[in-house]
Design a protein around this motif. Structure first.
Motif, PDB file in Angstrom:
ATOM      1  N   THR A 125       0.845  -1.196   0.000  1.00 27.47           N
ATOM      2  CA  THR A 125       0.000   0.000   0.000  1.00 27.47           C
ATOM      3  C   THR A 125       0.882   1.249   0.000  1.00 27.47           C
ATOM      4  O   THR A 125       2.087   1.179   0.292  1.00 27.47           O
ATOM      5  N   VAL A 126       0.278   2.378  -0.285  1.00 29.55           N
ATOM      6  CA  VAL A 126       0.997   3.654  -0.245  1.00 29.55           C
ATOM      7  C   VAL A 126       1.504   3.905   1.175  1.00 29.55           C
ATOM      8  O   VAL A 126       2.648   4.328   1.372  1.00 29.55           O
ATOM      9  N   LYS A 127       0.672   3.614   2.147  1.00 28.94           N
ATOM     10  CA  LYS A 127       1.075   3.819   3.541  1.00 28.94           C
ATOM     11  C   LYS A 127       2.287   2.954   3.889  1.00 28.94           C
ATOM     12  O   LYS A 127       3.236   3.432   4.523  1.00 28.94           O
ATOM     13  N   GLU A 128       2.280   1.701   3.469  1.00 26.66           N
ATOM     14  CA  GLU A 128       3.421   0.820   3.727  1.00 26.66           C
ATOM     15  C   GLU A 128       4.684   1.337   3.044  1.00 26.66           C
ATOM     16  O   GLU A 128       5.775   1.279   3.614  1.00 26.66           O
ATOM     17  N   CYS A 129       4.524   1.835   1.834  1.00 32.34           N
ATOM     18  CA  CYS A 129       5.656   2.409   1.106  1.00 32.34           C
ATOM     19  C   CYS A 129       6.246   3.586   1.884  1.00 32.34           C
ATOM     20  O   CYS A 129       7.460   3.682   2.065  1.00 32.34           O
ATOM     21  N   LEU A 167       8.188   2.365   4.895  1.00 27.11           N
ATOM     22  CA  LEU A 167       9.493   1.815   4.524  1.00 27.11           C
ATOM     23  C   LEU A 167      10.496   2.916   4.183  1.00 27.11           C
ATOM     24  O   LEU A 167      11.683   2.801   4.484  1.00 27.11           O
ATOM     25  N   ILE A 168      10.023   3.962   3.549  1.00 21.15           N
ATOM     26  CA  ILE A 168      10.889   5.088   3.194  1.00 21.15           C
ATOM     27  C   ILE A 168      11.261   5.897   4.440  1.00 21.15           C
ATOM     28  O   ILE A 168      12.315   6.515   4.498  1.00 21.15           O
ATOM     29  N   GLY A 169      10.385   5.872   5.438  1.00 19.67           N
ATOM     30  CA  GLY A 169      10.573   6.715   6.612  1.00 19.67           C
ATOM     31  C   GLY A 169       9.983   8.097   6.390  1.00 19.67           C
ATOM     32  O   GLY A 169      10.407   9.080   6.992  1.00 19.67           O
ATOM     33  N   ALA A 170       8.995   8.151   5.493  1.00 22.42           N
ATOM     34  CA  ALA A 170       8.372   9.408   5.097  1.00 22.42           C
ATOM     35  C   ALA A 170       7.114   9.680   5.925  1.00 22.42           C
ATOM     36  O   ALA A 170       6.663   8.822   6.681  1.00 22.42           O
ATOM     37  N   ARG A 188      -4.939  14.319   0.138  1.00 20.69           N
ATOM     38  CA  ARG A 188      -6.250  13.812   0.545  1.00 20.69           C
ATOM     39  C   ARG A 188      -6.591  12.367   0.196  1.00 20.69           C
ATOM     40  O   ARG A 188      -7.325  11.739   0.921  1.00 20.69           O
ATOM     41  N   THR A 189      -6.144  11.820  -0.932  1.00 18.81           N
ATOM     42  CA  THR A 189      -6.504  10.442  -1.279  1.00 18.81           C
ATOM     43  C   THR A 189      -5.257   9.626  -1.609  1.00 18.81           C
ATOM     44  O   THR A 189      -4.277  10.159  -2.133  1.00 18.81           O
ATOM     45  N   GLU A 190      -5.321   8.330  -1.312  1.00 21.45           N
ATOM     46  CA  GLU A 190      -4.195   7.441  -1.635  1.00 21.45           C
ATOM     47  C   GLU A 190      -3.941   7.396  -3.141  1.00 21.45           C
ATOM     48  O   GLU A 190      -2.802   7.303  -3.572  1.00 21.45           O
ATOM     49  N   GLU A 191      -5.010   7.444  -3.921  1.00 16.50           N
ATOM     50  CA  GLU A 191      -4.854   7.389  -5.377  1.00 16.50           C
ATOM     51  C   GLU A 191      -4.044   8.581  -5.876  1.00 16.50           C
ATOM     52  O   GLU A 191      -3.167   8.433  -6.728  1.00 16.50           O
ATOM     53  N   ARG A 192      -4.332   9.749  -5.343  1.00 14.31           N
ATOM     54  CA  ARG A 192      -3.608  10.965  -5.748  1.00 14.31           C
ATOM     55  C   ARG A 192      -2.158  10.898  -5.273  1.00 14.31           C
ATOM     56  O   ARG A 192      -1.241  11.235  -6.024  1.00 14.31           O
ATOM     57  N   VAL A 193      -1.953  10.438  -4.051  1.00 12.35           N
ATOM     58  CA  VAL A 193      -0.585  10.319  -3.535  1.00 12.35           C
ATOM     59  C   VAL A 193       0.208   9.351  -4.408  1.00 12.35           C
ATOM     60  O   VAL A 193       1.330   9.643  -4.813  1.00 12.35           O
ATOM     61  N   THR A 250      13.589   5.298  -4.164  1.00 17.99           N
ATOM     62  CA  THR A 250      13.146   4.813  -5.478  1.00 17.99           C
ATOM     63  C   THR A 250      12.932   3.300  -5.471  1.00 17.99           C
ATOM     64  O   THR A 250      12.028   2.812  -6.162  1.00 17.99           O
ATOM     65  N   ALA A 251      13.709   2.567  -4.695  1.00 14.24           N
ATOM     66  CA  ALA A 251      13.499   1.115  -4.616  1.00 14.24           C
ATOM     67  C   ALA A 251      12.118   0.800  -4.060  1.00 14.24           C
ATOM     68  O   ALA A 251      11.406  -0.072  -4.579  1.00 14.24           O
ATOM     69  N   HIS A 252      11.712   1.537  -3.042  1.00 17.87           N
ATOM     70  CA  HIS A 252      10.393   1.295  -2.448  1.00 17.87           C
ATOM     71  C   HIS A 252       9.267   1.780  -3.361  1.00 17.87           C
ATOM     72  O   HIS A 252       8.217   1.131  -3.426  1.00 17.87           O
TER      73      HIS A 252
END
Length: 118
Positions: free
Chosen positions: A2-6, A9-12, A22-27, A110-112
């Protein structure tokens, strides 16, 4: 993934980017565009050619992209590099460690993102 998992992992800052976009799709849409951004390549090319001003612009652009997407690790290292290069005419001794940090953060990020892309 998922975007959240990514982001984890990045530490972002997932909450920060969600508050902005606002939306995961946009992110995800904008996060995947980072893979096509030429700022990193421009930074490396500028360093190779000895163009400090262009290297500053590339690092500054990377910082802005990462700030907008809450990609904290690369934002911080690109910001440090940009500030190091601001108003300089040549690369100093302090430049190599700062560039190495940007390279490490960029490679991890970029790997993630590529894993998210699938």
């Amino acid at each position: 993934m998922t975007v959240k998992e990514c982001y984890e992992l990045i530490g972002a800052d997932y909450e920060g980017v969600m508050g902005r976009l606002r939306t995961e799709e946009r992110v995800k849409k904008f996060l995947l565009k980072v893979l096509n951004d030429k700022s990193y390549d421009l930074l490396l090319d500028s360093v190779e050619s000895g163009n400090v001003e262009e290297a500053f612009r590339a690092a500054h652009t990377m910082k802005g992209v990462c700030q907008n997407l809450s990609l904290t690790p690369l934002y911080e290292s690109a910001n440090a590099l940009a500030e190091l290069l601001r108003d300089r005419k040549e690369f100093g001794e302090d430049f190599a460690p700062a560039l190495l940090k940007v390279k490490e953060d960029y490679a991890q990020m970029t790997a993630h993102i590529k894993a998210l892309e699938g």
